[in-house]
Design a protein around this motif. Structure first.
Motif, mmCIF file in Angstrom:
data_model
loop_
_atom_site.group_PDB
_atom_site.id
_atom_site.type_symbol
_atom_site.label_atom_id
_atom_site.label_comp_id
_atom_site.label_asym_id
_atom_site.label_seq_id
_atom_site.Cartn_x
_atom_site.Cartn_y
_atom_site.Cartn_z
ATOM 1 N N ALA A 100 5.594 21.325 -26.777
ATOM 2 C CA ALA A 100 4.178 21.692 -26.116
ATOM 3 C C ALA A 100 4.169 21.011 -24.546
ATOM 4 C CB ALA A 100 3.171 21.155 -26.763
ATOM 5 N N MET A 101 4.455 19.944 -24.163
ATOM 6 C CA MET A 101 4.521 19.300 -22.944
ATOM 7 C C MET A 101 5.228 20.138 -22.084
ATOM 8 S SD MET A 101 1.745 17.714 -23.386
ATOM 9 C CE MET A 101 1.553 17.441 -21.898
ATOM 10 N N GLY A 115 -6.647 23.478 -16.406
ATOM 11 C CA GLY A 115 -6.712 22.858 -17.670
ATOM 12 C C GLY A 115 -6.165 23.782 -18.604
ATOM 13 N N ILE A 116 -6.119 23.377 -20.100
ATOM 14 C CA ILE A 116 -5.725 23.961 -21.163
ATOM 15 C C ILE A 116 -6.935 24.551 -22.094
ATOM 16 C CG2 ILE A 116 -4.081 23.966 -23.212
ATOM 17 C CD1 ILE A 116 -2.406 24.250 -20.453
ATOM 18 N N ASN A 144 -0.769 14.672 -27.380
ATOM 19 C CA ASN A 144 -0.610 15.828 -26.512
ATOM 20 C C ASN A 144 -2.020 16.152 -25.688
ATOM 21 O OD1 ASN A 144 2.072 16.138 -26.440
ATOM 22 N ND2 ASN A 144 1.934 17.698 -27.812
ATOM 23 N N LEU A 145 -3.154 15.740 -26.459
ATOM 24 C CA LEU A 145 -4.386 15.952 -25.782
ATOM 25 C C LEU A 145 -4.619 14.875 -24.577
ATOM 26 C CD1 LEU A 145 -7.161 16.691 -28.404
ATOM 27 C CD2 LEU A 145 -6.666 17.986 -26.358
ATOM 28 N N GLY A 146 -3.988 13.553 -25.042
ATOM 29 C CA GLY A 146 -3.905 12.537 -24.115
ATOM 30 C C GLY A 146 -3.207 12.709 -22.979
ATOM 31 N N ALA A 147 -2.045 13.292 -23.312
ATOM 32 C CA ALA A 147 -1.003 13.627 -22.110
ATOM 33 C C ALA A 147 -1.614 14.328 -20.855
ATOM 34 C CB ALA A 147 0.398 14.191 -22.587
ATOM 35 N N LEU A 148 -2.650 15.190 -21.534
ATOM 36 C CA LEU A 148 -3.092 16.292 -20.504
ATOM 37 C C LEU A 148 -3.907 15.369 -19.615
ATOM 38 C CD1 LEU A 148 -4.804 19.192 -22.539
ATOM 39 C CD2 LEU A 148 -2.454 19.184 -21.590
ATOM 40 N N ALA A 149 -4.482 14.475 -19.985
ATOM 41 C CA ALA A 149 -5.318 13.346 -18.932
ATOM 42 C C ALA A 149 -4.464 12.976 -18.157
ATOM 43 C CB ALA A 149 -6.170 12.328 -19.764
ATOM 44 N N GLU A 150 -3.266 12.353 -18.317
ATOM 45 C CA GLU A 150 -2.473 11.742 -17.634
ATOM 46 C C GLU A 150 -1.695 12.873 -16.438
ATOM 47 O OE1 GLU A 150 0.883 10.353 -19.955
ATOM 48 O OE2 GLU A 150 -0.401 9.299 -21.219
ATOM 49 N N LEU A 177 -9.773 11.960 -20.886
ATOM 50 C CA LEU A 177 -9.705 13.375 -20.740
ATOM 51 C C LEU A 177 -10.993 14.136 -20.589
ATOM 52 C CD1 LEU A 177 -7.742 15.953 -21.398
ATOM 53 C CD2 LEU A 177 -8.583 15.513 -23.972
ATOM 54 N N ASN A 178 -11.054 14.922 -19.584
ATOM 55 C CA ASN A 178 -12.369 15.653 -19.359
ATOM 56 C C ASN A 178 -12.285 17.145 -20.237
ATOM 57 O OD1 ASN A 178 -13.431 13.973 -17.357
ATOM 58 N ND2 ASN A 178 -12.104 15.021 -15.855
ATOM 59 N N VAL A 179 -13.371 17.139 -20.862
ATOM 60 C CA VAL A 179 -13.513 18.177 -22.082
ATOM 61 C C VAL A 179 -14.581 19.214 -21.598
ATOM 62 C CG1 VAL A 179 -13.927 18.730 -24.317
ATOM 63 C CG2 VAL A 179 -12.438 16.824 -23.752
ATOM 64 N N ALA A 180 -14.276 20.477 -21.740
ATOM 65 C CA ALA A 180 -15.471 21.393 -21.558
ATOM 66 C C ALA A 180 -15.813 21.988 -22.979
ATOM 67 C CB ALA A 180 -15.018 22.323 -20.381
ATOM 68 N N LEU A 181 -17.002 21.905 -23.532
ATOM 69 C CA LEU A 181 -17.302 22.488 -24.692
ATOM 70 C C LEU A 181 -17.698 23.869 -24.569
ATOM 71 C CD1 LEU A 181 -17.733 21.834 -27.936
ATOM 72 C CD2 LEU A 181 -20.030 21.260 -27.189
ATOM 73 N N CYS A 182 -17.045 24.776 -24.990
ATOM 74 C CA CYS A 182 -16.961 26.310 -24.673
ATOM 75 C C CYS A 182 -18.310 26.791 -25.559
ATOM 76 C CB CYS A 182 -15.836 26.857 -24.943
ATOM 77 S SG CYS A 182 -14.226 26.676 -24.094
ATOM 78 N N HIS A 183 -18.992 27.727 -25.024
ATOM 79 C CA HIS A 183 -19.932 28.467 -25.970
ATOM 80 C C HIS A 183 -21.153 27.603 -26.263
ATOM 81 C CE1 HIS A 183 -16.761 31.524 -24.646
ATOM 82 N NE2 HIS A 183 -16.242 31.204 -25.769
#
Length: 296
Positions: A100-101, A115-116, A144-150, A177-183
């Motif tokens: 994944a990474m 972002g992903i 891997n969610l945490g790795a996105l923040a890095e 980790l910055n998260v955007a809640l869709c919809h």
């Protein structure tokens, strides 16, 4: 319709070229989806189509969200090479895959990726068939969610209300980790106990300061929406997240199935017309610019 529309960022839309990238759901004719019959949009939807939706109401910038391509890297590569590329790209990666990474790194090196998104919840029937909800139980996915923040990448989260308690546990461990809640968290049920569950879940998720909420795609849950039916959703989102963590998106061309671009954005304008000028600018523009690292 107002002729003096404020500057805005469309924080959630899609583009596709069926000759350049393979999208299985757009090529599956006669298959009804959780949001309705996709037949009218099973054709190319390019930058010029998006920008021509309403000449009087055009976004200053826009954010492209991945949209079910067979190969996320191919989709991102195509988007990154567009002459008029959206200001920010949110790419797809299966964060539960062994490599994944590597995929995330490859896509992040292409222009504009901020972002992903990996969908974990659409609708109970589809989720049961594809097993997407099981991602919440995967240690590798969570890691891997945490790795996105890095990597200074955000995560766009599409889910359903029943998943909110489990998501609260996962995301509370990832404060960077910055998260955007869709919809708006997919408010499928807008009356009764389902409505109350959605409201409670939104309020709990909003307690995490790294989560933002996008008001987008609401036609998928109520194709016959009116400004009065949208108002309680939008007010609860704003009251929960505050005016500094809410943004608007069109979800076009999917939500084109229900209403025109101009009517949708005019409705958004009316829903917050009594807010201060500073608040309106936050929700229409600066919140999305900050979250998706968009510079003028």
């Amino acid at each position: 319709m107002t002729t003096n529309f404020p500057p805005f960022i469309d924080a959630h839309h899609h583009l596709w070229d069926l000759q350049a990238v393979r999208y299985p759901w757009l090529m599956a004719r006669g298959v009804r989806r959780f949001f309705g019959d996709p037949t009218p949009i099973q054709k190319n939807y390019l930058t010029e189509d998006f920008l021509s939706e309403c000449p009087g109401i055009r976004p200053t910038h826009s954010v492209h969200i991945q949209v079910g391509a067979e190969n996320g890297l191919a989709e991102t590569r195509w988007l990154s090479q567009l002459p008029q590329r959206p200001a920010a790209l949110v790419a797809h990666c299966d964060l539960d895959a062994v490599n994944a990474m590597d995929d995330v790194v490859a896509q992040s090196q292409l222009g504009g990726v901020r972002g992903i998104r990996q969908i974990i919840g659409r609708h109970s029937a589809e989720d049961a068939a594809n097993g997407s909800g099981k991602l919440l139980d995967s240690p590798r996915w969570c890691s891997n969610l945490g790795a996105l923040a890095e990597m200074r990448l955000s995560f766009d989260l599409q889910m359903v209300p029943d998943q909110m308690p489990a998501l609260l546990v996962v995301l509370s461990r990832l404060p960077e980790l910055n998260v955007a809640l869709c919809h708006a968290g997919s408010p499928w049920e807008q009356t009764g106990s389902g409505w109350e569950r959605w409201k409670a879940g939104i309020k709990e998720l909003a307690r995490l300061p790294n989560i933002y909420c996008k008001v987008s795609g609401l036609g998928m849950f109520n194709p016959n929406w009116t400004i009065d039916s949208l108002r309680p959703i939008v007010r609860h989102v704003i009251n929960s997240f505050g005016t500094e963590r809410v943004m608007f998106g069109s979800n076009f061309p999917v939500d084109k199935l229900y209403r025109s671009y101009g009517e949708l954005w005019e409705t958004y304008r009316l829903l917050i017309e009594n807010e201060s000028g500073e608040t309106r600018h936050q929700i229409f523009y600066s919140n999305a610019a900050r979250f998706y690292q968009i510079k003028d």
